[in-house]
Design a protein around this motif. Structure first.
Motif, PDB file in Angstrom:
ATOM      1  N   SER A  44     -38.797  -9.138 -51.917  1.00  0.00           N
ATOM      2  CA  SER A  44     -39.473 -10.101 -51.333  1.00  0.00           C
ATOM      3  C   SER A  44     -40.537  -9.917 -50.688  1.00  0.00           C
ATOM      4  O   SER A  44     -41.276 -10.889 -50.138  1.00  0.00           O
ATOM      5  CB  SER A  44     -37.948 -10.989 -51.131  1.00  0.00           C
ATOM      6  OG  SER A  44     -37.432 -10.739 -50.053  1.00  0.00           O
ATOM      7  N   CYS A 101     -36.485 -12.479 -44.607  1.00  0.00           N
ATOM      8  CA  CYS A 101     -36.053 -11.581 -45.683  1.00  0.00           C
ATOM      9  C   CYS A 101     -36.109 -10.232 -45.155  1.00  0.00           C
ATOM     10  O   CYS A 101     -36.978 -10.121 -44.560  1.00  0.00           O
ATOM     11  CB  CYS A 101     -36.586 -12.396 -46.942  1.00  0.00           C
ATOM     12  SG  CYS A 101     -38.024 -11.457 -46.650  1.00  0.00           S
ATOM     13  N   ARG A 111     -34.536 -21.331 -54.519  1.00  0.00           N
ATOM     14  CA  ARG A 111     -33.544 -20.246 -53.788  1.00  0.00           C
ATOM     15  C   ARG A 111     -32.862 -21.336 -52.257  1.00  0.00           C
ATOM     16  O   ARG A 111     -32.046 -20.840 -51.765  1.00  0.00           O
ATOM     17  CB  ARG A 111     -35.014 -19.206 -53.264  1.00  0.00           C
ATOM     18  CG  ARG A 111     -34.981 -18.257 -54.024  1.00  0.00           C
ATOM     19  CD  ARG A 111     -35.809 -16.360 -53.799  1.00  0.00           C
ATOM     20  NE  ARG A 111     -35.707 -15.664 -54.085  1.00  0.00           N
ATOM     21  CZ  ARG A 111     -35.971 -14.877 -53.810  1.00  0.00           C
ATOM     22  NH1 ARG A 111     -36.145 -14.701 -53.120  1.00  0.00           N
ATOM     23  NH2 ARG A 111     -36.460 -13.513 -54.872  1.00  0.00           N
ATOM     24  N   ARG A 117     -29.198 -21.445 -51.156  1.00  0.00           N
ATOM     25  CA  ARG A 117     -28.681 -20.944 -49.968  1.00  0.00           C
ATOM     26  C   ARG A 117     -28.096 -21.853 -48.983  1.00  0.00           C
ATOM     27  O   ARG A 117     -27.055 -22.062 -48.716  1.00  0.00           O
ATOM     28  CB  ARG A 117     -29.430 -20.261 -49.687  1.00  0.00           C
ATOM     29  CG  ARG A 117     -29.029 -19.519 -48.070  1.00  0.00           C
ATOM     30  CD  ARG A 117     -28.379 -18.155 -48.102  1.00  0.00           C
ATOM     31  NE  ARG A 117     -28.263 -17.491 -47.523  1.00  0.00           N
ATOM     32  CZ  ARG A 117     -28.407 -16.354 -47.164  1.00  0.00           C
ATOM     33  NH1 ARG A 117     -29.910 -16.112 -46.914  1.00  0.00           N
ATOM     34  NH2 ARG A 117     -27.452 -15.924 -45.577  1.00  0.00           N
ATOM     35  N   THR A 124     -26.049 -18.494 -53.030  1.00  0.00           N
ATOM     36  CA  THR A 124     -26.625 -17.309 -52.574  1.00  0.00           C
ATOM     37  C   THR A 124     -25.922 -16.891 -52.192  1.00  0.00           C
ATOM     38  O   THR A 124     -25.324 -17.429 -50.874  1.00  0.00           O
ATOM     39  CB  THR A 124     -27.860 -17.018 -52.666  1.00  0.00           C
ATOM     40  OG1 THR A 124     -28.746 -18.354 -52.244  1.00  0.00           O
ATOM     41  CG2 THR A 124     -28.499 -17.445 -54.344  1.00  0.00           C
ATOM     42  N   ASN A 151     -30.621 -13.838 -55.282  1.00  0.00           N
ATOM     43  CA  ASN A 151     -31.376 -14.391 -55.351  1.00  0.00           C
ATOM     44  C   ASN A 151     -32.406 -13.460 -55.910  1.00  0.00           C
ATOM     45  O   ASN A 151     -33.562 -14.355 -57.157  1.00  0.00           O
ATOM     46  CB  ASN A 151     -32.334 -13.977 -54.088  1.00  0.00           C
ATOM     47  CG  ASN A 151     -32.176 -14.987 -53.035  1.00  0.00           C
ATOM     48  OD1 ASN A 151     -32.178 -16.558 -52.892  1.00  0.00           O
ATOM     49  ND2 ASN A 151     -32.173 -14.460 -51.826  1.00  0.00           N
ATOM     50  N   LEU A 196     -31.128 -15.102 -59.555  1.00  0.00           N
ATOM     51  CA  LEU A 196     -31.716 -16.753 -59.279  1.00  0.00           C
ATOM     52  C   LEU A 196     -33.604 -16.425 -60.115  1.00  0.00           C
ATOM     53  O   LEU A 196     -33.620 -17.702 -60.430  1.00  0.00           O
ATOM     54  CB  LEU A 196     -31.516 -17.314 -58.562  1.00  0.00           C
ATOM     55  CG  LEU A 196     -31.211 -18.875 -57.680  1.00  0.00           C
ATOM     56  CD1 LEU A 196     -30.608 -19.587 -59.362  1.00  0.00           C
ATOM     57  CD2 LEU A 196     -31.205 -19.355 -56.788  1.00  0.00           C
ATOM     58  N   THR A 197     -34.111 -15.796 -59.186  1.00  0.00           N
ATOM     59  CA  THR A 197     -35.806 -15.489 -59.251  1.00  0.00           C
ATOM     60  C   THR A 197     -35.558 -16.178 -61.265  1.00  0.00           C
ATOM     61  O   THR A 197     -36.238 -16.475 -61.971  1.00  0.00           O
ATOM     62  CB  THR A 197     -36.509 -15.214 -58.733  1.00  0.00           C
ATOM     63  OG1 THR A 197     -35.865 -15.215 -57.845  1.00  0.00           O
ATOM     64  CG2 THR A 197     -38.311 -14.874 -59.483  1.00  0.00           C
TER      65      THR A 197
END
Ligand code: GTP
Ligand code: MG
Length: 571
Positions: A229, A239, A355, A359, A364, A374, A377-378
């Protein structure tokens, strides 16, 4: 990890530029300042094509690495006089860019116009003398500014100019979103607040470059590249920094061996497998980072993981770092995610939103466990966008079919080929709004047949599950693997229940209309902000019970309170 741009941002304002006018050397310093400093940073979510001018990830990486090589990181006293600092540093050459940020103290990133300036700066730098300890004499581009005997109180670099480096807290975000006028604006605002700033990206490249200097003691031709990311377009401030030690420049050299006659080859130590080589390299580099790396603390060598890595905290930047080697499939995943994010601005906005939502509800987590990651999920969001009618993004198989000969890539027997030339990709005209898409995303996964079907972005169509796992998401490149193998039934149930709740909430007129707030006043959460409020639904064990019900008592009471507020406002 929000970089505060105490001086860099100031440079963007006419005031700051005026302040420096007429000061020979400083004006010279500023002549080559990159145009991005003259724009407001992070105030507008633009199509990635505009941001990068449609650059490939490869080009973005190359540019970032090259800039980082000409840069130094300097720890400064909080009262550092910015003009004097610039004047002093620019004795070594033209400064192309610079900015200040705070992370356990004030730091400056200075990018020179030429690499020779770094060498010149090194010549003038001293080894610190300490009375009770000894120093490891490893010189790096992380330096400290000393101001001996000069108490400087004028034009101070004052604390309040520095912005926090972490993203704003969720409560503040909810407040901010509540003041927006549409759900689409809420989604772009969230993206705007959370996405990496240009300075934060630069700092990530610089940390990779500093690490490369350590690894180069053994492998002078290596590079260390950010992936994940930090560079795929979906990075949120704060991140982690995933790094890839790339030794291909060394090992991929055998093409020019003559067919006959004399030739030389290196004698090299053999190891039982490529994995064993990776482990031993990471073990040694990890040791060097631990023993010699300035600012690197808490070094852990996690060499028995599926993907061996060295994990540590880089204190001056505040980044949690994962250094891997021989992780080329992850680089390809990064490139693919980057490409999808470039194709349509809605992709990035929705990834950030989903995201953040995940969160906020503990779907997550930064702690490894049975949660959805993540990355998973993406991929789920990308799959959903492929399933729209017409699709917003193409399938991976289609991207592979568009690939040219130079795009061919086979890594450990896996076909990782896909087109790199964006102009070959024809998009269909889907005009759905962010609000529609977000609502449909929740609806899609609230009713998805997880028990039988696998999510597959290669085909853009659900496939029968090849193995028993609560959630099956086919790894895009290592197609026999499930990227969400770790997810257990409880976590999947929570995800589905929250999708049901969020889909239901977005369909309620009480929650999806602006709550009459304005930019100045605090306003009641509405729309996306409502979806980020804590939910009771997370405690629910079975999703069957909850199908199509008003999601929870909490929602009922929330709606009650909204109605009451409405009535109070009317009366
Ligand atoms: P955050 O760090 O959570 O912001 O997201 P990230 O995308 O960086 O995820 P993470 O640090 O966990 O992983 C870094 C990169 O490794 C991802 O972006 C992917 O490119 C890759 N990756 C992570 N998990 C998997 C996986 O299960 N399979 C594959 N093929 N790649 C993965
Ligand atoms: Mg990461």
């Amino acid at each position: 990890m929000r970089i505060s741009v105490s001086f860099g941002a100031a440079m963007a304002s006419p005031f700051a530029v005026c302040r420096l006018k007429g000061r020979g050397i400083l004006v010279k310093c500023l002549q080559k300042v990159d145009p991005f400093l003259h724009r407001n940073i992070g105030t507008d979510v633009v199509a990635a094509r505009e941001r990068h001018g449609c650059k490939s990830l490869y080009a973005v990486q190359a540019e970032g690495q090259e800039q980082a090589e000409r840069s130094v990181l300097i720890s400064c006293h909080s009262r550092t006089n910015e003009k004097k600092f610039l004047k002093y540093i620019s004795r070594h050459g033209d400064i192309k860019k610079y900015f200040f940020y705070e992370s356990y103290g004030l730091y400056a990133v200075v990018e020179f116009a030429n690499r020779e300036s770094v060498a010149s700066l090194f010549e003038g730098a001293a080894i610190p003398s300490v009375s009770h300890e000894s120093m490891v004499p490893f010189k790096s581009r992380l330096l400290s500014l000393r101001n001996i005997g000069l108490a400087d109180s004028t034009n101070q670099q004052s604390g309040q100019q520095c912005q926090p480096q972490t993203p704003i807290p969720i409560n503040e975000l909810i407040q901010r979103l509540s003041k927006e006028e549409s759900i689409d604006q809420q989604i772009t605002s969230l993206t705007d607040v959370y996405q990496l700033t240009q300075e934060n990206s630069r700092l990530r490249f610089l940390v990779c470059s500093l690490l490369k200097d350590i690894a180069a003691a053994y492998f002078p031709e290596c590079t260390i590249k950010p992936f994940g990311s930090s560079v795929n377009g979906f990075g949120k401030l704060g991140c982690d920094l995933d790094m890839f030690l790339d030794l291909d420049g060394i090992s991929g050299r055998n093409a020019s061996m003559p067919k006959s006659g004399l030739s030389l080859e290196y004698q090299m130590k053999r190891a039982s497998s490529e994995r064993a080589v990776t482990q031993s390299i990471l073990s040694v580099i990890g040791e060097c980072v631990d023993q010699f790396g300035p600012g690197c603390v808490g070094v852990q060598k996690i060499l028995n993981a599926r993907c061996p890595l060295v994990r540590f905290a880089h204190q001056p930047s505040g980044f949690q770092c994962d250094l891997t080697a021989n992780n080329r499939v992850a680089m390809k995943s990064t490139e693919l995610l980057y490409l999808y994010g470039e194709l349509d601005p809605r992709v990035r906005c929705l990834v950030f939103t989903v995201r953040c939502w995940a969160r906020a509800h503990g779907i997550t987590s930064s702690i490894p466990g049975a949660w959805i990651t993540n990355f998973s999920l993406t991929v789920m969001l990308l799959f959903f966008l492929q399933r729209r009618s017409p699709p917003i993004i193409p399938t991976l198989d289609h991207l592979r079919d568009l690939a040219g000969p130079a795009d061919k890539s086979v890594i450990e027997g896996n076909d990782c080929t896909f087109v790199s030339d964006f102009s070959k990709i024809q998009l269909q005209s889907n005009t759905e709004t962010l609000e529609q898409l977000l609502c449909e995303f929740f609806e899609f996964y609230a009713t998805f047949t997880f028990s039988r079907m696998s999510i597959n972005i290669r085909k853009g169509k659900e496939q029968n599950k090849p193995e028993v796992a609560p959630l099956h998401i086919q790894n895009p490149f290592e197609t026999s693997l499930n990227v969400s193998k770790n997810v257990n039934a409880t976590q999947l149930d929570r995800f589905v229940a929250l999708c049901q709740e969020s889909s239901w909430l977005l369909q309620q007129s009480e929650t999806n209309a602006p709550r009459g707030g304005n930019k100045e006043k605090a306003s009641k959460p509405w729309g996306l902000a409502t979806l980020l409020l804590p939910s009771q639904v997370a405690g629910i064990k079975s999703r069957k019970k909850r199908k199509r019900e008003p999601a929870s008592e909490r929602i009922k009471s929330l709606l009650e309170s909204l109605k009451n507020t409405n009535q109070q406002q009317k009366s």
